[in-house]
Design a protein around this motif. Structure first.
Motif, short mmCIF file in Angstrom:
data_model
loop_
_atom_site.label_atom_id
_atom_site.label_comp_id
_atom_site.label_asym_id
_atom_site.label_seq_id
_atom_site.Cartn_x
_atom_site.Cartn_y
_atom_site.Cartn_z
N SER A 64 0.83 -1.20 0.00
CA SER A 64 0.00 0.00 0.00
C SER A 64 0.87 1.26 0.00
CB SER A 64 -0.92 0.00 1.23
OG SER A 64 -1.62 1.21 1.34
N MET A 65 1.90 1.28 0.86
CA MET A 65 2.79 2.43 0.93
C MET A 65 3.53 2.64 -0.38
SD MET A 65 4.23 1.76 4.80
CE MET A 65 5.47 3.05 4.83
N THR A 66 3.97 1.54 -0.99
CA THR A 66 4.70 1.61 -2.26
C THR A 66 3.84 2.26 -3.34
OG1 THR A 66 6.08 -0.32 -1.79
CG2 THR A 66 5.72 0.21 -4.11
N GLN A 67 2.59 1.84 -3.44
CA GLN A 67 1.71 2.39 -4.47
C GLN A 67 1.38 3.86 -4.20
OE1 GLN A 67 -1.34 -0.67 -4.25
NE2 GLN A 67 -0.58 -1.65 -6.12
N LYS A 68 1.22 4.22 -2.94
CA LYS A 68 0.94 5.62 -2.61
C LYS A 68 2.15 6.51 -2.90
CE LYS A 68 -2.44 4.63 1.04
NZ LYS A 68 -2.67 4.59 2.51
N ILE A 69 3.34 6.04 -2.51
CA ILE A 69 4.56 6.82 -2.73
C ILE A 69 4.85 6.95 -4.22
CG2 ILE A 69 7.06 6.89 -2.35
CD1 ILE A 69 6.47 5.27 0.29
N THR A 70 4.65 5.86 -4.95
CA THR A 70 4.88 5.89 -6.40
C THR A 70 3.97 6.90 -7.07
OG1 THR A 70 5.57 3.57 -6.40
CG2 THR A 70 4.90 4.50 -8.51
N LYS A 71 2.73 7.00 -6.61
CA LYS A 71 1.80 7.98 -7.18
C LYS A 71 2.29 9.40 -6.90
CE LYS A 71 -3.09 9.16 -7.65
NZ LYS A 71 -2.81 10.58 -7.88
#
Length: 226
Positions: free
Chosen positions: A160-167
């Motif tokens: 979840s954190m990875t996808q949020k940070i990538t965005k």
């Protein structure tokens, strides 16, 4: 300061206050003198890359922290190319987390018979063990949990954190006419088991394109801060 780890692109020192100091270097991962964030060995040295990687890391860590996502970042010293960070324990003997918006690099080498190069991916997250001898092997969530490298909950937090940070990163780049194809992160956890983003968020850890052309890390940093 006490040197505790010599890495490919950074050295790590222990501070008397219990935190750590990362010293950014001008070394980049790659092969045959060509930069490649997916490679697992130092392939070249680019003068000034440590400085620009630190500058970009400061920019994004502050933005990520402001978004309420936990990171290890405390402060930085540009004059000495260093960053002070919170202590964090690595998952296993080191784990890399990649988020892919486009099918390139090792993804297309593995799965090219199923997808065209450059095709869109839905913020696809994959994990690899940091192991040079084995070529940073892919590892699934089930394996990570079975091997007791992390809990099910920690994996879901990382994803979840990875996808949020990538965005956050991708949206910022897009404002400058730049398209993020993929990006590599590292995560750790604190004494209570809480996951946090560690290492760096810099041009040397991402593949970015402009008008369909790949942008090397130094050029990317110049475009980013222009």
């Amino acid at each position: 300061m006490k040197l505790v780890y010599t890495g490919k692109t950074k050295n790590v020192y222990a501070l008397e206050n219990g935190n750590y100091l990362l010293k950014f270097k001008d070394d980049c991962t790659g092969k045959d003198g060509v930069f490649d964030p997916g490679e697992n060995a130092v392939g070249l040295t680019i003068e000034g890359v440590g400085d620009v990687n630190l500058r970009m890391s400061i920019y994004f860590f502050e933005k990520i922290n402001a978004a309420g996502i936990k990171t290890h970042y405390i402060s930085a010293d540009l004059a000495n190319t260093t960053m002070e960070v919170l202590p964090a324990k690595a998952f296993g003997q080191g784990l890399e987390v990649i988020c892919r918006h486009k099918a390139v690099g090792s993804f297309i080498r593995r799965y090219g018979q199923y997808i065209e190069a450059g095709a869109d991916l839905p913020a696809y997250v994959e994990t690899t063990f940091k192991n040079d001898e084995l070529g940073d092997p892919l590892v699934t969530k089930d394996a990570l949990v079975a091997l007791k490298v992390m809990t099910d909950e920690q994996y879901e937090d990382i994803k979840s954190m990875t996808q949020k940070i990538t965005k956050i990163v991708a949206d910022d780049l897009l404002e400058k006419g730049l398209v993020l194809y993929d990006i590599k992160f590292e995560f750790g956890y604190d004494a209570d088991g809480n996951v946090m983003l560690i290492d760096e968020v810099a041009s040397g850890n991402m593949r970015v394109y402009k008008d369909g052309e790949y942008i090397d890390p130094m050029t990317l940093s110049k475009l980013f801060f222009a």
